[in-house]
Every structure is written in structure tokens, then in C-alpha cells.
Design a protein around this motif. Sequence first.
Motif, PDB file in Angstrom:
ATOM      1  N   THR A  75       0.867  -1.172   0.000  1.00 21.88           N
ATOM      2  CA  THR A  75       0.000   0.000   0.000  1.00 21.88           C
ATOM      3  C   THR A  75       0.905   1.224   0.000  1.00 21.88           C
ATOM      4  N   GLY A  76       0.390   2.363  -0.443  1.00 21.26           N
ATOM      5  CA  GLY A  76       1.294   3.505  -0.496  1.00 21.26           C
ATOM      6  C   GLY A  76       0.635   4.823  -0.772  1.00 21.26           C
ATOM      7  N   THR A  77       1.440   5.861  -0.563  1.00 29.16           N
ATOM      8  CA  THR A  77       1.041   7.241  -0.824  1.00 29.16           C
ATOM      9  C   THR A  77       2.128   7.915  -1.644  1.00 29.16           C
ATOM     10  N   GLY A  78       1.721   8.588  -2.705  1.00 27.61           N
ATOM     11  CA  GLY A  78       2.646   9.365  -3.509  1.00 27.61           C
ATOM     12  C   GLY A  78       2.288  10.838  -3.429  1.00 27.61           C
ATOM     13  N   VAL A  79       3.318  11.688  -3.432  1.00 24.02           N
ATOM     14  CA  VAL A  79       3.122  13.142  -3.368  1.00 24.02           C
ATOM     15  C   VAL A  79       3.909  13.775  -4.512  1.00 24.02           C
ATOM     16  N   ASP A  80       3.248  14.607  -5.306  1.00 23.63           N
ATOM     17  CA  ASP A  80       3.942  15.251  -6.418  1.00 23.63           C
ATOM     18  C   ASP A  80       3.299  16.608  -6.707  1.00 23.63           C
ATOM     19  N   MET A  81       4.142  17.565  -7.132  1.00 21.22           N
ATOM     20  CA  MET A  81       3.671  18.918  -7.412  1.00 21.22           C
ATOM     21  C   MET A  81       2.976  19.058  -8.756  1.00 21.22           C
ATOM     22  N   SER A  82       3.229  18.118  -9.681  1.00 23.66           N
ATOM     23  CA  SER A  82       2.648  18.247 -11.012  1.00 23.66           C
ATOM     24  C   SER A  82       1.194  17.791 -11.003  1.00 23.66           C
ATOM     25  N   GLN A  83       0.308  18.691 -11.371  1.00 24.56           N
ATOM     26  CA  GLN A  83      -1.101  18.312 -11.478  1.00 24.56           C
ATOM     27  C   GLN A  83      -1.296  17.229 -12.541  1.00 24.56           C
ATOM     28  N   LEU A  84      -0.604  17.381 -13.663  1.00 19.59           N
ATOM     29  CA  LEU A  84      -0.739  16.417 -14.750  1.00 19.59           C
ATOM     30  C   LEU A  84      -0.264  15.036 -14.314  1.00 19.59           C
ATOM     31  N   PHE A  85       0.936  14.967 -13.741  1.00 14.04           N
ATOM     32  CA  PHE A  85       1.479  13.664 -13.360  1.00 14.04           C
ATOM     33  C   PHE A  85       0.624  13.016 -12.277  1.00 14.04           C
ATOM     34  N   ASN A  86       0.112  13.825 -11.360  1.00 18.10           N
ATOM     35  CA  ASN A  86      -0.734  13.286 -10.306  1.00 18.10           C
ATOM     36  C   ASN A  86      -2.021  12.691 -10.892  1.00 18.10           C
ATOM     37  N   GLN A  87      -2.583  13.369 -11.873  1.00 18.20           N
ATOM     38  CA  GLN A  87      -3.778  12.831 -12.545  1.00 18.20           C
ATOM     39  C   GLN A  87      -3.445  11.529 -13.269  1.00 18.20           C
ATOM     40  N   GLN A  88      -2.286  11.495 -13.914  1.00 13.31           N
ATOM     41  CA  GLN A  88      -1.880  10.277 -14.610  1.00 13.31           C
ATOM     42  C   GLN A  88      -1.671   9.132 -13.627  1.00 13.31           C
ATOM     43  N   ALA A  89      -1.140   9.434 -12.446  1.00 17.43           N
ATOM     44  CA  ALA A  89      -0.945   8.406 -11.426  1.00 17.43           C
ATOM     45  C   ALA A  89      -2.282   7.826 -10.976  1.00 17.43           C
ATOM     46  N   GLN A  90      -3.246   8.677 -10.773  1.00 16.89           N
ATOM     47  CA  GLN A  90      -4.564   8.202 -10.364  1.00 16.89           C
ATOM     48  C   GLN A  90      -5.201   7.349 -11.459  1.00 16.89           C
ATOM     49  N   GLN A  91      -5.021   7.750 -12.709  1.00 19.74           N
ATOM     50  CA  GLN A  91      -5.542   6.959 -13.821  1.00 19.74           C
ATOM     51  C   GLN A  91      -4.839   5.605 -13.905  1.00 19.74           C
ATOM     52  N   ARG A  92      -3.523   5.593 -13.654  1.00 20.09           N
ATOM     53  CA  ARG A  92      -2.766   4.333 -13.694  1.00 20.09           C
ATOM     54  C   ARG A  92      -3.236   3.391 -12.587  1.00 20.09           C
ATOM     55  N   ALA A  93      -3.526   3.946 -11.418  1.00 21.17           N
ATOM     56  CA  ALA A  93      -4.026   3.120 -10.315  1.00 21.17           C
ATOM     57  C   ALA A  93      -5.357   2.481 -10.684  1.00 21.17           C
ATOM     58  N   GLN A  94      -6.216   3.236 -11.350  1.00 25.00           N
ATOM     59  CA  GLN A  94      -7.491   2.686 -11.801  1.00 25.00           C
ATOM     60  C   GLN A  94      -7.266   1.595 -12.847  1.00 25.00           C
ATOM     61  N   GLU A  95      -6.351   1.874 -13.770  1.00 24.88           N
ATOM     62  CA  GLU A  95      -6.071   0.923 -14.855  1.00 24.88           C
ATOM     63  C   GLU A  95      -5.575  -0.417 -14.310  1.00 24.88           C
ATOM     64  N   LEU A  96      -4.711  -0.358 -13.284  1.00 24.68           N
ATOM     65  CA  LEU A  96      -4.143  -1.578 -12.720  1.00 24.68           C
ATOM     66  C   LEU A  96      -4.982  -2.142 -11.575  1.00 24.68           C
ATOM     67  N   LYS A  97      -6.122  -1.500 -11.317  1.00 26.79           N
ATOM     68  CA  LYS A  97      -7.058  -1.965 -10.283  1.00 26.79           C
ATOM     69  C   LYS A  97      -6.412  -1.999  -8.892  1.00 26.79           C
ATOM     70  N   VAL A  98      -5.654  -0.941  -8.583  1.00 27.36           N
ATOM     71  CA  VAL A  98      -5.013  -0.840  -7.262  1.00 27.36           C
ATOM     72  C   VAL A  98      -5.375   0.476  -6.578  1.00 27.36           C
ATOM     73  N   ALA A  99      -6.443   1.137  -7.042  1.00 30.00           N
ATOM     74  CA  ALA A  99      -6.799   2.436  -6.475  1.00 30.00           C
ATOM     75  C   ALA A  99      -7.209   2.345  -5.014  1.00 30.00           C
ATOM     76  N   ASP A 100      -7.546   1.153  -4.554  1.00 32.54           N
ATOM     77  CA  ASP A 100      -7.883   0.983  -3.143  1.00 32.54           C
ATOM     78  C   ASP A 100      -6.645   0.813  -2.277  1.00 32.54           C
ATOM     79  N   ARG A 101      -5.469   0.712  -2.908  1.00 38.04           N
ATOM     80  CA  ARG A 101      -4.232   0.473  -2.161  1.00 38.04           C
ATOM     81  C   ARG A 101      -3.239   1.626  -2.238  1.00 38.04           C
ATOM     82  N   VAL A 102      -3.381   2.480  -3.223  1.00 35.10           N
ATOM     83  CA  VAL A 102      -2.444   3.594  -3.371  1.00 35.10           C
ATOM     84  C   VAL A 102      -3.215   4.901  -3.490  1.00 35.10           C
TER      85      VAL A 102
END
Length: 248
Positions: free
Chosen positions: A61-88
Motif C-alpha cells: 500500500t502507499g502514498t505518492g506526493v507530487d507537485m505536477s497536477q498532470l502527473f498526479n492525474q496520470q498516477a490516479q488513472q494508472r491506479a485505476q487501470e491496474l485496479k489498485v486504487a484501493d491500495r495507493v
Amino acid sequence: MDIPRIFNITESAHRIHNPFTPEKFATLGAALRMTPGTRILDLASGSGEMLCTWARDYGITGTGVDMSQLFNQQAQQRAQELKVADRVTFIHGDAAGYVADEKCGVAACVGATWIGGGVAGTLELLNQSLVPGGILLIGEPYWRKEPETEAVAQHCFASSVSDFLTLPGLVASFGELGYDVVEMVLADREGWDSYEAAKWLTMRRWLEANPGDELAVEIRETLNTAPVRHVTWVREYLGWGVFALMAR
């Protein structure tokens, strides 16, 4: 709050914002021997590839912190894609000074030690979020071959030769700061090629779509020089790796 716009443009198609490949992150994840449920903090987490793939492959499980709005949105989309949004979880914010509410088994800053003013300060910051006996991950450049002149260093994203250490010097510096190096995975030249060359197609496509943008001249100049710069200097002189550390 955001990073300079040029980085959001040139690395908008990147999943990994450093010279690592997916295979290198998989190698590192396996080497750390993490058990399911291990909590990870990733400061300057970019598009979240490390946390998302490790959540999928190793059950962390984990938490990521980043200043880029774009990269943060991409990270959230990647979590959904890999079905791990409940863990990260990904937070849009300044990683400099960020301390986790709950202590973590692994605390990482993979390629952005400027958040702590350098390696030593970043390790101090990460330690505030680490459980006793936990592992710190630091991603850092080093000189594969020490530049002969300051001009060569400046072609390698440094302001001077003193900005980076050689690999032996970098590894020794961790010991001087009071840490054991317990694992390391180094990028290779092909990883550098993938990281840098992907920017060139992104820049070309962006220029075609945005010829009148205020950054068009700067990006055009960058694209004109980046390929030769990479194969002449960066590929030969600059290395990069992720180092796993434990306090002595």
C-alpha cells in the motif's frame, strides 16, 4: 502549485520520469523482499508507476506526493487501470517537508533529492516517515565518467562537475551519513535512451499542435539540440541508480 510547464510538456507521455525501465522497477521491487501490506511513501512520485506496479505485483500500500497536477492525474488513472486504487493514494502537493501521518516500511525519493536540498537533507526528511528498521530509497545521478571540464558537466544537466559524485563516491557518501547500502539497481544506457528519446517525439508532436505557444521557440531549440547532446555527453558521462539504505 505545479512544476515548470516545460516538464509537463516534454514528459507528458512518460510513465516513468527517470532513466529506469519497467523491468528495472520490477527488479528493485523483488530485491526489497516486501511483504503484502508494506506501506510505502513516495515523495515526488511522478506518474505513480512505481507505487502502482508494486501494489499490483507485491501487494504493497502507499502514498505518492507530487507537485505536477498532470502527473498526479496520470498516477490516479494508472491506479485505476491496474485496479489498485484501493491500495495507493496520490496527493497533489509539495513533497518538500511532507511527513506521513502513519509511519512507513519504505520511504522513497526516486530522482528528486532537491526536495531536501540534496541527499543528506532528503534522507533526514524521509526518516521522519519511516518505521524503525525501515528502508529508505534514494534515486540519484552519478558520474559514470567524471567530466574533464565544467562545460561537459553542463551538457549533462549539471551546473558544475561538483554537482554529482562518481558511483564509488556516492556509495561511500551513504556510509559517511550513517547508512548501510543494502541494495542497489542501476539504470543502463538503454534506459537513458528510452527516457530521453521519448521526449523528442513528444516535443515534435506538441510543436505541430501548438506552433504559436509562448514556449514553442524554447521547445524547438531544445529539440534541435537534445539528440546530439544525449548521444555525445549524457549517454557517456551520466549514470543513475536507486539505492536502498538502512540506518546503522
